[in-house]
Design a protein around this motif. Sequence first.
Motif, mmCIF file in Angstrom:
data_model
loop_
_atom_site.group_PDB
_atom_site.id
_atom_site.type_symbol
_atom_site.label_atom_id
_atom_site.label_comp_id
_atom_site.label_asym_id
_atom_site.label_seq_id
_atom_site.Cartn_x
_atom_site.Cartn_y
_atom_site.Cartn_z
ATOM 1 N N SER A 127 -4.724 4.938 -5.625
ATOM 2 C CA SER A 127 -4.847 6.369 -5.911
ATOM 3 C C SER A 127 -6.231 6.746 -6.441
ATOM 4 N N LEU A 128 -6.851 5.864 -7.222
ATOM 5 C CA LEU A 128 -8.145 6.199 -7.818
ATOM 6 C C LEU A 128 -9.362 5.820 -6.973
ATOM 7 N N TYR A 129 -9.280 4.715 -6.228
ATOM 8 C CA TYR A 129 -10.484 4.195 -5.589
ATOM 9 C C TYR A 129 -10.404 4.019 -4.075
ATOM 10 N N TYR A 130 -9.320 3.443 -3.569
ATOM 11 C CA TYR A 130 -9.295 3.015 -2.172
ATOM 12 C C TYR A 130 -8.642 3.995 -1.218
ATOM 13 N N GLY A 131 -7.795 4.866 -1.689
ATOM 14 C CA GLY A 131 -7.053 5.787 -0.831
ATOM 15 C C GLY A 131 -5.664 5.240 -0.537
ATOM 16 N N LYS A 132 -4.733 6.149 -0.278
ATOM 17 C CA LYS A 132 -3.339 5.738 -0.127
ATOM 18 C C LYS A 132 -3.089 4.892 1.110
ATOM 19 N N ASP A 133 -3.978 4.930 2.100
ATOM 20 C CA ASP A 133 -3.798 4.168 3.336
ATOM 21 C C ASP A 133 -4.601 2.868 3.355
ATOM 22 N N ALA A 134 -5.090 2.437 2.216
ATOM 23 C CA ALA A 134 -5.896 1.216 2.138
ATOM 24 C C ALA A 134 -5.071 -0.006 2.529
ATOM 25 N N LEU A 135 -5.720 -0.952 3.194
ATOM 26 C CA LEU A 135 -5.082 -2.207 3.594
ATOM 27 C C LEU A 135 -5.490 -3.271 2.585
ATOM 28 N N LEU A 136 -4.527 -3.765 1.819
ATOM 29 C CA LEU A 136 -4.810 -4.721 0.753
ATOM 30 C C LEU A 136 -4.214 -6.083 1.070
ATOM 31 N N VAL A 137 -5.003 -7.119 0.778
ATOM 32 C CA VAL A 137 -4.603 -8.497 1.038
ATOM 33 C C VAL A 137 -4.846 -9.314 -0.223
ATOM 34 N N ARG A 138 -3.844 -10.104 -0.621
ATOM 35 C CA ARG A 138 -4.009 -10.988 -1.774
ATOM 36 C C ARG A 138 -4.407 -12.375 -1.295
ATOM 37 N N CYS A 139 -5.419 -12.916 -1.926
ATOM 38 C CA CYS A 139 -5.884 -14.267 -1.633
ATOM 39 C C CYS A 139 -6.246 -14.913 -2.967
#
Length: 63
Positions: free
Chosen positions: A33-45
């Motif tokens: 909500s603050l930085y990447y946008g609601k449609d951001a694609l996030l991956v945990r590594c």
Amino acid sequence: MKVKRLTKEQGKRFDICRFPNFHKTGSVKCMKSLYYGKDALLVRCGDYIYNVTSEPNIYEQAK
């Protein structure tokens, strides 16, 4: 909030460290909500969550 996972070996292959990231203890909802946008694609590594929106093929290959 959907966050997919990569193994550390996959992360090295994709050179994942070049993407913006935050620690796994951070709030995914807040970062979107603050930085990447609601449609951001996030991956945990490993211990970090990376924003791979600029290369969606990485997100598609993650589990």
